[in-house]
Design an enzyme around this catalytic site. Structure first.
Site, PDB file in Angstrom:
ATOM      1  N   ASP A  52       0.825  -1.200   0.000  1.00 49.56           N
ATOM      2  CA  ASP A  52       0.000   0.000   0.000  1.00 49.56           C
ATOM      3  C   ASP A  52       0.866   1.260   0.000  1.00 49.56           C
ATOM      4  O   ASP A  52       1.762   1.414   0.821  1.00 49.56           O
ATOM      5  CB  ASP A  52      -0.886  -0.025   1.252  1.00 49.56           C
ATOM      6  N   THR A  91      -7.009   3.749  -1.853  1.00 50.05           N
ATOM      7  CA  THR A  91      -6.729   2.360  -1.484  1.00 50.05           C
ATOM      8  C   THR A  91      -7.748   1.381  -2.051  1.00 50.05           C
ATOM      9  O   THR A  91      -7.387   0.363  -2.637  1.00 50.05           O
ATOM     10  CB  THR A  91      -6.683   2.238   0.045  1.00 50.05           C
ATOM     11  N   ASN A 112     -12.677   5.260  -1.718  1.00 50.59           N
ATOM     12  CA  ASN A 112     -12.804   4.581  -0.429  1.00 50.59           C
ATOM     13  C   ASN A 112     -14.206   4.753   0.138  1.00 50.59           C
ATOM     14  O   ASN A 112     -14.737   3.863   0.800  1.00 50.59           O
ATOM     15  CB  ASN A 112     -11.787   5.134   0.567  1.00 50.59           C
ATOM     16  N   LYS A 173      -5.434  -4.295   5.928  1.00 56.41           N
ATOM     17  CA  LYS A 173      -6.679  -3.531   5.826  1.00 56.41           C
ATOM     18  C   LYS A 173      -7.775  -4.429   5.271  1.00 56.41           C
ATOM     19  O   LYS A 173      -7.519  -5.255   4.384  1.00 56.41           O
ATOM     20  CB  LYS A 173      -6.514  -2.334   4.885  1.00 56.41           C
ATOM     21  N   ASP A 174      -8.998  -4.221   5.736  1.00 57.60           N
ATOM     22  CA  ASP A 174     -10.097  -5.029   5.215  1.00 57.60           C
ATOM     23  C   ASP A 174     -10.304  -4.795   3.728  1.00 57.60           C
ATOM     24  O   ASP A 174     -10.534  -5.726   2.958  1.00 57.60           O
ATOM     25  CB  ASP A 174     -11.389  -4.786   6.004  1.00 57.60           C
ATOM     26  N   ARG A 175     -10.207  -3.534   3.275  1.00 58.22           N
ATOM     27  CA  ARG A 175     -10.464  -3.261   1.871  1.00 58.22           C
ATOM     28  C   ARG A 175      -9.424  -3.885   0.959  1.00 58.22           C
ATOM     29  O   ARG A 175      -9.721  -4.203  -0.200  1.00 58.22           O
ATOM     30  CB  ARG A 175     -10.578  -1.755   1.614  1.00 58.22           C
ATOM     31  N   HIS A 305       1.283   8.296   5.502  1.00 61.45           N
ATOM     32  CA  HIS A 305       0.286   9.244   5.990  1.00 61.45           C
ATOM     33  C   HIS A 305       0.735   9.924   7.281  1.00 61.45           C
ATOM     34  O   HIS A 305       0.476  11.110   7.495  1.00 61.45           O
ATOM     35  CB  HIS A 305      -1.044   8.538   6.243  1.00 61.45           C
ATOM     36  N   HIS A 347      -1.651   2.452  -5.140  1.00 63.85           N
ATOM     37  CA  HIS A 347      -1.511   3.857  -5.537  1.00 63.85           C
ATOM     38  C   HIS A 347      -0.135   4.340  -5.114  1.00 63.85           C
ATOM     39  O   HIS A 347       0.599   3.629  -4.415  1.00 63.85           O
ATOM     40  CB  HIS A 347      -2.595   4.742  -4.890  1.00 63.85           C
ATOM     41  N   HIS A 488      -2.902  10.914  -0.822  1.00 61.38           N
ATOM     42  CA  HIS A 488      -2.892  10.628  -2.254  1.00 61.38           C
ATOM     43  C   HIS A 488      -4.315  10.833  -2.746  1.00 61.38           C
ATOM     44  O   HIS A 488      -5.132  11.428  -2.072  1.00 61.38           O
ATOM     45  CB  HIS A 488      -2.420   9.189  -2.493  1.00 61.38           C
TER      46      HIS A 488
END
Length: 553
Positions: A52, A91, A112, A173-175, A305, A347, A488
């Site tokens: 990520d 993401t 997102n 991350k879940d996503r 971040h 990304h 981003h």
């Protein structure tokens, strides 16, 4: 001299998940492997890894420092200029492209978060990996779900061809886990901020239970500063971003600090350890059908971040990630399975504004607070005599509120576009009609217009009435704060460009610097296992360095 991560996280994974622990000092840079016959049979296991926020710029900056896992991948097929070619470089959209072969316009994952004015909640916001139909669900407290992904993933395609295929998806991350895993997985696990979790009806296998326990024990203890490689020292300089002083951190963590764990190299080690443990326990790659192991590594994004893409924090993260991948690949080697690796990112990103200004980019700015759609909408409502809010925003998408009278909707949109276009930090305010009328782009993604980039992200059911795109080098964070100093999401290449790397034992290495897309990964991997695919946005990339081809003729 490179130095490895503090002993505890690696020892943790060794004890809990049986991931071998390498020596504490890194080896010399990896030598080229001895010549081996090129693979002639399909791999038994595909290992798909997303790092990520691992931009092409970050890859270029550190590739000569890598001595571990990335050094191995650099001996494979390297595409340093891959593209998440769409405008919504976030993401969830990015992960939705990696193992579907489809752009967000087809996956339905436009951001997102988007607005659903029919959602039964005050803010109308819907998270990309939630099931908002669950009673009591909110945007911040939700039930994880694959509901919103509109297309099948590689794992689903493999299962459709042969039900014996096993698909395992593990991520920070879940996503990431959900968008790459898809609707049919054998195991799917992600960090939920407190522990490794999954869907409510899924029972944790022994590997996951051990990981949950081991990570809880790790978080309960304080973490001292991680070693600083000597080549990181030159960029370990303090920079002031608002009230924060960043740039010299080494991931010290107080006991019980789960957020600190999440934004540190340790979470990547935990995810890799659990992925290996599941592969070992489930004997992935040993059955009659090829299997798929999906790994989503989130620490680089959280570090970026929180601290920016430069400074000691990211330098340490890159070193630790390289060495953790080395340990992971060495462990997979020990299973004796013929596996193929594809690694990319969801990304890119670029550094925080304050350090960019110091680093020869005085034109860098933060987004002005006057950009707020809530503020602009209030001004429009006053001018047009409309009661209540007229604009609702999520990410870069702006929606006209359903309560706005039909006769005034066009006027509201026109006025919003006029106001935003006049703002010096806005590159474009594109209407849904403009975007929908634009053909799906073709050709090299670096040459796409802003409208074409927006078209690749547009879904008629979910996209807003207006898409706002900032100018280059404008950070859409007006005021930096803890955990959020850079981001981003722009349509510019520093957010779109990511590396795409393929490796398999015996593969003949080569590098292709011209642009390709992340949607090319699925048809490329499918070809190596003899899986026919069609109707995808991506194309097969030939991984054979000779006149022969790994792609269907």
């Amino acid at each position: 001299m490179n130095v490895r991560i503090a002993a505890l996280p690696l020892a943790l994974m060794s004890a809990a998940i049986a991931l071998p622990v390498a020596a504490q000092q890194a080896p010399a840079p990896a030598a080229a492997p001895a010549a081996a016959p090129a693979p002639t049979t399909p791999p038994k296991l595909i290992v798909a890894i997303s790092v990520d926020q691992f931009s092409a710029d970050l890859f270029a900056q550190y590739r000569n420092r890598f001595t571990g896992g990335f050094a191995r991948l650099l001996q494979g097929v390297v595409f340093p200029s891959g593209y998440q070619s769409h405008a919504a470089t976030e993401t969830c959209p990015g992960h939705s492209t990696i193992l579907t072969g489809m752009r967000p316009a087809h996956t339905g994952i436009i951001a997102n978060t988007w607005v659903d004015q029919k959602a039964g909640r005050a803010d109308k916001l819907v998270y990309c990996a939630e099931d908002e139909r669950v009673p009591g669900s909110t945007h911040d407290d939700y039930t994880a779900s694959d509901l919103h992904l509109k297309v099948p993933t590689l794992g689903e395609m493999m299962k459709a061809a042969n039900p014996a295929t096993r698909v395992v998806s593990v991520a920070g991350k879940d996503r990431a886990a959900i968008m790459m895993g898809g609707h049919k997985v054998d195991e799917l696990w992600f960090w939920n901020g407190k522990t490794f979790a999954s869907y409510a009806d899924r029972k944790a296998p022994p590997t996951v239970v051990r990981a949950q326990t081991a990570v809880a024990d790790l978080i309960a203890k304080p973490q001292g500063p991680l070693p600083l490689p000597n080549w990181c020292a030159a960029i370990a300089r303090p920079v002031q971003a608002g009230a924060l002083t960043l740039g010299t951190g080494r991931f010290e963590r107080a006991a019980g600090d789960a957020k600190g764990f999440r934004a540190s190299p340790a979470i990547d080690t935990a995810v890799l350890g659990m992925a290996y443990g599941l592969a070992k326990d489930m004997k992935l790659g040993t059955g009659a059908a090829p299997d798929l192991l999906i790994v989503g590594l989130s620490a680089t994004d959280y570090v970026g971040h929180s601290y920016g893409t430069q400074g000691s924090e990211m330098c340490i993260q890159m070193n630790e990630l390289d060495l953790a991948l080395e340990t992971f690949f060495d462990a997979l080697d020990g299973l004796g399975v013929d596996y193929e690796v594809a690694l990319t990112a969801d990304h890119g990103a670029h550094d925080l504004t304050e350090r960019q200004v110091q680093h020869a980019m005085p034109m860098e700015t933060r987004l002005d607070a006057g950009f707020s759609p809530k503020k602009v909408g209030a001004e429009i409502a006053k001018d047009l005599g409309i009661a209540g809010p007229v604009l609702i925003a999520a990410e870069s998408d702006v929606y006209v509120a359903n309560d706005v009278p039909a006769a005034k909707r066009a006027r509201v949109i026109a006025e919003a576009v006029r106001r935003y276009t006049a703002m010096p930090q806005i590159a474009a305010a594109l209407t849904r009609e403009q975007i929908a009328a634009t053909p799906m782009p073709k050709g090299s993604p670096e040459n796409w217009t802003l409208l074409e980039r927006a078209r690749a992200s547009f879904d008629a059911e979910r996209s807003g009435d207006i898409l706002l795109l900032t100018k280059p080098r404008v950070t859409p964070i007006p005021v930096p704060g803890p955990g959020y100093v850079e981001t981003h999401g722009s349509p510019w290449d520093y957010d779109r460009r990511v590396p795409i790397l393929f490796w398999r034992k015996g593969i003949a290495p080569f590098e292709q610097p011209l642009s390709v897309e992340t949607v090319d990964i699925v048809p490329t991997l499918a070809a190596t296992i003899g899986l026919p695919v069609s109707g995808l946005d991506g194309r097969c990339l030939d991984l054979d360095a000779t006149a022969a081809s790994t792609c269907p003729r």
